[in-house]
Scaffold this motif. Structure first.
Motif, PDB file in Angstrom:
ATOM      1  N   ALA A 135      51.059  62.269  43.484  1.00 49.63           N
ATOM      2  CA  ALA A 135      50.671  62.940  44.726  1.00 49.63           C
ATOM      3  C   ALA A 135      50.851  64.445  44.625  1.00 49.63           C
ATOM      4  O   ALA A 135      50.046  65.221  45.171  1.00 49.63           O
ATOM      5  N   ALA A 136      51.867  64.888  43.928  1.00 52.16           N
ATOM      6  CA  ALA A 136      52.101  66.328  43.823  1.00 52.16           C
ATOM      7  C   ALA A 136      51.053  67.016  42.956  1.00 52.16           C
ATOM      8  O   ALA A 136      50.754  68.209  43.159  1.00 52.16           O
ATOM      9  N   THR A 161      55.268  59.963  43.352  1.00 50.23           N
ATOM     10  CA  THR A 161      55.507  61.323  43.847  1.00 50.23           C
ATOM     11  C   THR A 161      54.851  62.355  42.936  1.00 50.23           C
ATOM     12  O   THR A 161      54.229  63.327  43.398  1.00 50.23           O
ATOM     13  N   LEU A 188      58.655  55.119  42.344  1.00 49.51           N
ATOM     14  CA  LEU A 188      58.523  56.157  43.353  1.00 49.51           C
ATOM     15  C   LEU A 188      58.342  57.535  42.722  1.00 49.51           C
ATOM     16  O   LEU A 188      57.578  58.381  43.228  1.00 49.51           O
ATOM     17  N   ALA A 189      59.051  57.752  41.611  1.00 53.94           N
ATOM     18  CA  ALA A 189      58.895  59.036  40.920  1.00 53.94           C
ATOM     19  C   ALA A 189      57.475  59.196  40.382  1.00 53.94           C
ATOM     20  O   ALA A 189      56.879  60.293  40.481  1.00 53.94           O
ATOM     21  N   LEU A 225      54.398  55.112  52.255  1.00 53.00           N
ATOM     22  CA  LEU A 225      55.615  55.696  51.691  1.00 53.00           C
ATOM     23  C   LEU A 225      56.859  55.124  52.359  1.00 53.00           C
ATOM     24  O   LEU A 225      57.865  54.846  51.703  1.00 53.00           O
ATOM     25  N   TYR A 280      46.256  59.956  48.740  1.00 51.76           N
ATOM     26  CA  TYR A 280      47.409  59.260  48.199  1.00 51.76           C
ATOM     27  C   TYR A 280      48.224  58.597  49.307  1.00 51.76           C
ATOM     28  O   TYR A 280      48.185  58.999  50.473  1.00 51.76           O
ATOM     29  N   ALA A 281      49.046  57.587  48.887  1.00 45.71           N
ATOM     30  CA  ALA A 281      49.926  56.832  49.788  1.00 45.71           C
ATOM     31  C   ALA A 281      49.158  56.032  50.810  1.00 45.71           C
ATOM     32  O   ALA A 281      49.655  55.747  51.895  1.00 45.71           O
ATOM     33  N   PHE A 308      48.677  55.155  44.703  1.00 43.28           N
ATOM     34  CA  PHE A 308      48.748  56.533  44.208  1.00 43.28           C
ATOM     35  C   PHE A 308      47.798  56.793  43.042  1.00 43.28           C
ATOM     36  O   PHE A 308      47.979  57.757  42.301  1.00 43.28           O
ATOM     37  N   LYS A 348      51.938  58.026  55.311  1.00 38.88           N
ATOM     38  CA  LYS A 348      53.371  57.987  55.607  1.00 38.88           C
ATOM     39  C   LYS A 348      53.872  56.559  55.788  1.00 38.88           C
ATOM     40  O   LYS A 348      55.029  56.256  55.523  1.00 38.88           O
ATOM     41  N   THR A 380      52.428  50.700  43.606  1.00 38.97           N
ATOM     42  CA  THR A 380      52.406  52.117  43.248  1.00 38.97           C
ATOM     43  C   THR A 380      51.049  52.512  42.671  1.00 38.97           C
ATOM     44  O   THR A 380      50.487  53.564  43.016  1.00 38.97           O
TER      45      THR A 380
END
Length: 626
Positions: free
Chosen positions: A31-32, A28, A24-25, A252, A81-82, A76, A249, A72
């Protein structure tokens, strides 16, 4: 709880939540960064996480790690993303790379742990603690000190194996519950779809996964979480009846659902395992407490410790010791003949405990505690034996010292008197009158009698000390033994005897009883003044005969009444003798099954009481008993 990677893999309930959180990290961060982390970077990062966690974790954890890592990468790798795109060359390439990384990490972990176990077995000979393995009786492990069984048979830390804290029946029940409950929930939620949203569906499935965890443990819950995520994807995320996810969403939410479900399942599983371990720890503590109470209660021997082990946990146990180049049995419980194939606990290089057939409640840690107690009991038993031997040697030295003192003084004094009297009588240049010769001869006779009594007491004490005294008990008349005992004493006519007519016979050895009375009479005559002669009294008290020798001398203080029956003890240095008469009298009385004690005489003096069992009511039994 910590785990040594060189000995055991990280259990899946620890590894999977950590791995899922790392995936998940990665997603994330990708995506960031909005594309600044390319798809290749996401693939490398997920493959590295899958490989490292599969290396550290048990092999079964590599499958879900590979699956979540693939999700993942697929979701991603590139904008938007997601969004899940499970088809296409990129998805296939990601599946191959992540699966290969997870499989390679799991294989390397197995090889690494196998090699570490081999190193541990090779270096075990330098380990000084207790080691547990197969015994020499099985022809396998434990045939010599320092050799032990493979770690696969026994946890390295002696704690219960975490894989077996939840039994097979519970796991099977969890799988059955998942097979029944998840389709039922899916059917109900599908019927109520207009009234529920995806968040409601996720929470309901999460409750089902937690319920399955409580029933079946971690792995059924893990399968239920994966199955629930697939059912959610197929029936409740757009587009329906496909594994493609359009809304970021939703992907995720599914990833978070799997992560949270696995984490909650891990916590529930670990709580159940800790409860089982706590119960086992309480059982071990209760067993060790009972063992400690048994040892403190007086059963402090290796055999008693092993008896407690087999009585509490069943099986057989044997404590073996290396002596003379071979192993010999020091103590055992439940063993007939040779002990069959057994587990071996090496306590020291020369001491080991062999056990077999114990119940599952006899954990390695508990067996190690029993082994330590058995070794300590063996050491204490030998220390007690050595202390008793040292006490016997000290008593013998004290006796020899006292005998030497007696020979040096009490024997030399009458010998010197006899020698002087004989030398005087043999002088040719001196004419002795008849009165002088009579006095010299009386001195010789008196000192010879003194020597005879002294040597007799020394020989009697020696017989008592060496345990060679064997009394011959038979009905005996006191009024027949007493005159014989007083016959050879000085001033014997002063002694008064008061034995009632028809007094019952006592069960005694006549010779020993004569020696007892002679010593007591001699002591009483020596201490009684001329105006108040000593007395012999006899009376019947219930079924025992009470014989009293009473004198009217200075008496003995209360604190000295017990000590006067000890060898070489004299009250007052102005009395002759070496202090053996009363000690011999006590020894002979106890050898015949009687008792002897000292008390005060009314008006002053000492009364010695002898208690002997009654043989019959009249003297007619004397003839039949001789």
């Amino acid at each position: 709880m910590t785990h040594d990677l060189g000995q055991r893999a990280v259990p899946a309930p620890y590894a999977l939540p950590v791995g899922f959180a790392m995936f998940l990290a990665v997603g994330t961060v990708a995506a960031a960064l909005h594309g600044r982390l390319p798809a290749t970077g996401v693939l490398i990062a997920c493959a590295a996480v899958a490989g490292v966690m599969s290396f550290a974790a048990e092999p079964a954890a590599s499958v879900p790690l590979a699956g979540i890592g693939w999700l993942t990468v697929v979701g991603f790798s590139r904008p938007p993303y997601a969004q899940l795109r499970p088809t296409g060359p990129a998805a296939v390439h990601a599946a191959v790379v992540v699966a290969a990384s997870a499989l390679g990490g799991a294989c390397l972990g197995l090889v690494f742990r196998w090699y570490c176990r081999r190193l541990r077995l090779v270096s075990m000979g330098t380990y000084t603690g207790m080691r547990i393995g197969r015994s020499a009786a099985s022809g396998a492990w434990g045939s010599r000190p320092g050799q032990t069984a493979p770690d696969a048979a026994l946890p390295g830390d002696g704690t219960p194996d975490p894989d077996v804290v939840i039994g097979t029946r519970r796991r099977l029940a969890g799988v059955v519950l998942a097979v029944v409950l998840l389709p039922l929930i899916t059917a109900v939620l599908a019927a109520w779809r207009p009234h529920l949203n995806l968040a409601d569906d996720l929470l309901i499935y999460l409750v089902a996964v937690v319920t399955i965890t409580v029933i079946g443990g971690f792995w059924p819950a893990m399968l239920a979480a994966v199955a629930a995520s697939l059912l959610l994807n197929w029936y409740f995320t757009e587009p329906i009846h496909t594994f493609t996810i359009q809304e970021p969403k939703n992907l995720l939410a599914l990833l978070l659902f799997v992560t949270v479900a696995v984490a909650v399942s891990s916590m529930v599983h670990l709580a159940a395992r800790r409860a089982i371990q706590a119960a086992r720890a309480r059982e071990e503590a209760a067993s060790l407490l009972e063992l400690a109470q048994t040892v403190l209660g007086g059963a402090d021997s290796p055999a008693a410790v092993l008896d407690h082990l087999t009585r509490t946990h069943g099986g057989q146990a044997e404590l073996t010791e290396r002596a003379g180049g071979r192993w010999v049995r020091a103590a055992s419980s439940g063993v007939e003949g040779k002990l069959p194939a057994a587990s071996r606990i090496d306590i020291r290089d020369d001491l080991a405990l062999l056990v077999t057939g114990q119940a599952p409640s006899a954990t390695p840690a508990l067996l190690a505690g029993y082994a330590a107690q058995a070794a300590a009991a063996l050491d204490r038993e030998r220390l007690r034996t050595q202390a008793a031997q040292a006490e016997a040697l000290a008593e013998g030295n004290r006796m020899r010292t006292a005998l030497l003192a007696a020979v040096s003084h009490d024997l030399r004094t009458p010998l010197a008197s006899i020698k002087a009297s004989v030398s005087s009588l043999r002088q040719t240049d001196v004419q002795w009158s008849e009165e002088d010769e009579a006095d010299l001869l009386a001195t010789i006779e008196q000192n010879a009698d003194r020597l005879d009594a002294l040597i007799g007491n020394l020989l009697d004490m020696s017989r008592l000390h060496t345990g060679s005294l064997q009394p011959f008990l038979r009905p005996t008349a006191i009024d027949e033994v007493a005159p014989v005992a007083v016959g050879g004493l000085d001033d014997c006519l002063r002694l008064e005897m008061a034995v009632p007519d028809g007094f019952p016979l006592v069960l005694a050895d006549p010779g020993l009883l004569e020696r007892i009375l002679a010593n007591l009479f001699s002591n009483a005559l020596r201490h009684s003044p001329a105006a108040r002669p000593p007395e012999l009294r006899a009376q019947l008290v219930e079924d025992t005969a009470l014989i009293e020798v009473v004198d009217h001398g200075p008496g003995v203080p209360d604190e000295q009444k017990e000590r006067i029956f000890e060898p070489f003890t004299r009250v007052g240095s102005h009395y002759p003798g070496v202090g053996l008469g009363l000690a011999v009298a006590k020894g002979f009385a106890e050898a015949m099954g009687g008792r002897i004690a000292a008390g005060d005489t009314p008006g002053g003096g000492l009364t010695v009481q002898i208690t002997l069992p009654v043989a019959s009511g009249d003297k007619s039994a004397l003839g039949t008993g001789s």
